[in-house]
Design a protein around this motif. Structure first.
Motif, mmCIF file in Angstrom:
data_model
loop_
_atom_site.group_PDB
_atom_site.id
_atom_site.type_symbol
_atom_site.label_atom_id
_atom_site.label_comp_id
_atom_site.label_asym_id
_atom_site.label_seq_id
_atom_site.Cartn_x
_atom_site.Cartn_y
_atom_site.Cartn_z
ATOM 1 N N GLU A 197 41.031 -46.615 -117.674
ATOM 2 C CA GLU A 197 40.110 -46.573 -118.806
ATOM 3 C C GLU A 197 40.696 -45.689 -119.896
ATOM 4 O OE1 GLU A 197 35.919 -45.901 -117.854
ATOM 5 O OE2 GLU A 197 36.381 -46.358 -115.763
ATOM 6 N N ASN A 198 40.556 -46.156 -121.128
ATOM 7 C CA ASN A 198 41.108 -45.426 -122.276
ATOM 8 C C ASN A 198 40.184 -44.257 -122.634
ATOM 9 O OD1 ASN A 198 42.494 -44.591 -124.500
ATOM 10 N ND2 ASN A 198 42.089 -46.400 -125.734
ATOM 11 N N ILE A 199 40.259 -43.212 -121.818
ATOM 12 C CA ILE A 199 39.464 -42.000 -122.025
ATOM 13 C C ILE A 199 40.436 -40.884 -122.428
ATOM 14 C CG2 ILE A 199 37.928 -40.316 -120.936
ATOM 15 C CD1 ILE A 199 37.259 -42.529 -118.843
ATOM 16 N N MET A 250 32.967 -34.149 -116.194
ATOM 17 C CA MET A 250 33.777 -35.291 -115.754
ATOM 18 C C MET A 250 34.067 -35.174 -114.256
ATOM 19 S SD MET A 250 37.610 -36.539 -116.945
ATOM 20 C CE MET A 250 37.157 -37.642 -118.290
ATOM 21 N N GLY A 299 34.707 -43.772 -115.528
ATOM 22 C CA GLY A 299 34.541 -42.572 -116.333
ATOM 23 C C GLY A 299 35.114 -41.316 -115.701
ATOM 24 N N ALA A 346 40.961 -42.202 -116.218
ATOM 25 C CA ALA A 346 41.668 -41.826 -117.448
ATOM 26 C C ALA A 346 43.166 -41.682 -117.219
ATOM 27 C CB ALA A 346 41.086 -40.519 -117.986
#
Length: 303
Positions: A76-78, A98, A109, A114
């Motif tokens: 995920e583009n976090i 987080m 998430g 990430a």
């Protein structure tokens, strides 16, 4: 599948098997153990039993832990705060709030989601749910975490953790005014027998050692620095509750009446270790997040 065995002691006479196996398997919930029994993965003296079976001294319990269901952990583009990176190791500053790795109820998430977007490869030693994760910090604890990009790096970092050569310093705000300038809490930690969702200081727990010193005192609170020799689950939170100075904002171990902070006031400020490939000493330090520092400023103004 992993086959395990255990012999029931005199003190465990007449204890339900699902309850006993939950204690023996401190990573398993009671509902998981009950599902193993129902799935005929648990035997007593080589015979099938039910979850309400009352154990007898000398019973030989054997059980098979099933392999976890395969799942896809999606990159995920976090945004992540990378403090150091090379082809072997990553050091990140995890924000409070987080979760480190996916688990039931937290499949997206997380820091792992990430990092998988950020990196092409991660160590596979801890399995598909925790790729690259050598050690953890709690969801609402902020600060430094090291990640292994390959198995060789993972083994080297894990050995340092086992040998207690990694330096880890935290800062925290606790309820109450600590009188001693410095001290050491040496108390074993295990599952709380009264609440399996918590950890506690218990007689047969795992060795846990926390050093601390006082940074500042306020009217009803103390700002402290802690250094860990061991890394037990919730170690700092449990140890300071045990000595009567629970962490500010801690929803699990602290008082209900506390300062306005969503989660415990705990920050992993410093991390030092030998690079697992080059053996060069690496040491990093990051300031506590703004909300932590704002509480300190407010306490300073109160006196």
């Amino acid at each position: 599948m992993s086959l395990q065995s255990y012999t029931v002691t005199e003190s465990e006479q007449n204890e339900r098997i699902d309850k006993l196996l939950t204690k023996v398997n401190d990573q398993a919930s009671r509902s998981q153990v009950q599902s193993w029994v129902k799935g005929q993965l648990v035997k007593v003296n080589n015979k099938q039993v039910k979850s309400n079976y009352k154990c007898q001294a000398g019973d030989e319990i054997t059980w098979t832990i099933p392999e976890p269901e395969p799942v896809d952990i999606m990159p995920e583009n976090i945004p992540i705060d990378v403090i150091y990176e090379d082809e072997h190791v990553l050091v990140v500053n995890k924000p409070r709030g987080m979760v480190v790795h996916p688990s039931a109820g937290h499949m997206s998430g997380t820091l792992v989601n990430a990092i998988l977007y950020h990196c092409d490869d991660l160590s596979g030693i801890n399995g598909i749910m925790r790729p690259g994760i050598v050690h953890r910090i709690d969801k609402d604890t902020s600060g430094l975490l090291m990640v292994a990009k390959n198995d060789q790096a993972h083994v080297g970092l894990a050995e340092q953790l086992a040998d207690k050569t990694i330096k880890r310093k935290y800062e925290a705000i606790v309820h109450g005014v600590l009188e001693h300038e410095a001290g050491t809490i040496d108390a074993p930690i295990g599952r709380d027998p009264k609440d399996r969702q918590k950890m506690a200081v218990v007689d047969h727990g795992k060795h846990a050692l926390t050093h601390f010193n006082v940074l500042n005192r306020f009217e009803e609170f103390t700002h402290i620095e802690c250094e860990l020799e061991t890394g037990r689950t919730h170690q700092i939170r449990v140890h300071f509750k045990y000595i009567g100075f629970p962490l500010v904002g801690d929803p699990k171990y602290g008082p209900r009446k506390t300062l306005d902070l969503d989660g415990q006031a705990l920050h992993a400020r410093m991390l030092g270790f030998n690079h697992p490939i080059t053996n060069k000493w690496l040491e990093y330090e990051v300031d506590a997040p703004e909300e932590f520092q704002q509480i300190l400023r407010e306490l300073q103004l109160r006196g």
